[in-house]
Design an enzyme around this catalytic site. Structure first.
Site, short mmCIF file in Angstrom:
data_model
loop_
_atom_site.label_atom_id
_atom_site.label_comp_id
_atom_site.label_asym_id
_atom_site.label_seq_id
_atom_site.Cartn_x
_atom_site.Cartn_y
_atom_site.Cartn_z
N CYS A 57 40.60 -20.19 65.99
CA CYS A 57 40.69 -18.77 66.37
C CYS A 57 39.96 -17.89 65.36
O CYS A 57 39.31 -16.91 65.75
CB CYS A 57 42.15 -18.37 66.52
SG CYS A 57 42.93 -19.20 67.93
N GLU B 268 44.91 -15.76 70.80
CA GLU B 268 43.72 -15.02 70.40
C GLU B 268 42.54 -15.31 71.33
O GLU B 268 41.81 -14.40 71.73
CB GLU B 268 43.30 -15.38 68.96
CG GLU B 268 44.36 -15.11 67.92
CD GLU B 268 45.22 -16.34 67.61
OE1 GLU B 268 45.73 -16.99 68.56
OE2 GLU B 268 45.41 -16.64 66.43
N HIS C 108 44.89 -20.68 72.93
CA HIS C 108 45.68 -19.94 71.95
C HIS C 108 45.66 -18.46 72.35
O HIS C 108 44.73 -18.00 73.02
CB HIS C 108 45.10 -20.08 70.55
CG HIS C 108 45.28 -21.44 69.96
ND1 HIS C 108 45.21 -21.66 68.60
CD2 HIS C 108 45.53 -22.65 70.51
CE1 HIS C 108 45.41 -22.95 68.35
NE2 HIS C 108 45.60 -23.56 69.50
N CYS D 125 44.53 -19.69 63.36
CA CYS D 125 44.11 -21.02 62.91
C CYS D 125 42.59 -21.03 62.73
O CYS D 125 41.91 -20.06 63.06
CB CYS D 125 44.53 -22.06 63.96
SG CYS D 125 43.54 -21.99 65.48
#
Length: 156
Positions: free
Chosen positions: A87, A57, A55, A84
């Site tokens: 993260c 992040e 992801h 999410c």
């Protein structure tokens, strides 16, 4: 929110657009230290890397930790969409000082929408949060990407 927030979110949006152009969900992220120096950039790379943890992040936090030479990323993380649970957990574990995000994530948001992981008083670290920076632009990137995906021949 301040002018720097908008400026850095614009950089995160550049990363989001690059992710979308590469076939990944258009989410982008940057990490900026307290002096205003860009430490890292990240974009969704799940499709590109075949990695469920890639992801935006996580990509940005890993690079910032490498640049800093330590796992504590006591800086500001800008991301185009609300993080999410995975993260949000990484943000807490990296000791991020501040999180700035663009649009919410009603299906998986773990900062404000479904969970409040980064501000949960039961955890050993809490993060200052600013939300809604460049919200419409961030949401538009996601909406356009998924609309195009649904129009494609392989959508089922």
């Amino acid at each position: 929110m301040n002018d720097d927030d908008e400026r850095w979110m614009d950089v995160a949006l550049e990363e989001a657009r690059a992710a979308g152009a590469a076939g990944d969900v258009p989410v982008g992220s940057v990490v900026v230290d307290s002096s205003g120096t860009l430490l890292s950039r990240g974009r969704n790379r799940r499709e590109a890397d075949g990695d469920p943890t890639a992801h935006a992040e996580i990509v940005a936090l890993r690079e910032a930790a490498r640049v800093l030479g330590m796992w504590r990323v006591e800086a500001t993380l800008y991301v185009t969409q609300e993080p999410c649970p995975m993260c949000a957990g990484a943000i807490v574990n990296a000791r991020v000082a501040r999180l700035v995000f663009g649009c919410g994530n009603p299906k998986a948001g773990a900062v404000a929408s479904l969970f409040q992981i980064v501000t949960d008083p039961r955890l050993n670290h809490r993060v200052e949060v600013t939300r809604g920076v460049r919200e419409l632009e961030c949401a538009k990137e996601l909406q356009s990407f998924f609309a195009e995906l649904r129009r494609g021949p392989s959508y089922q």
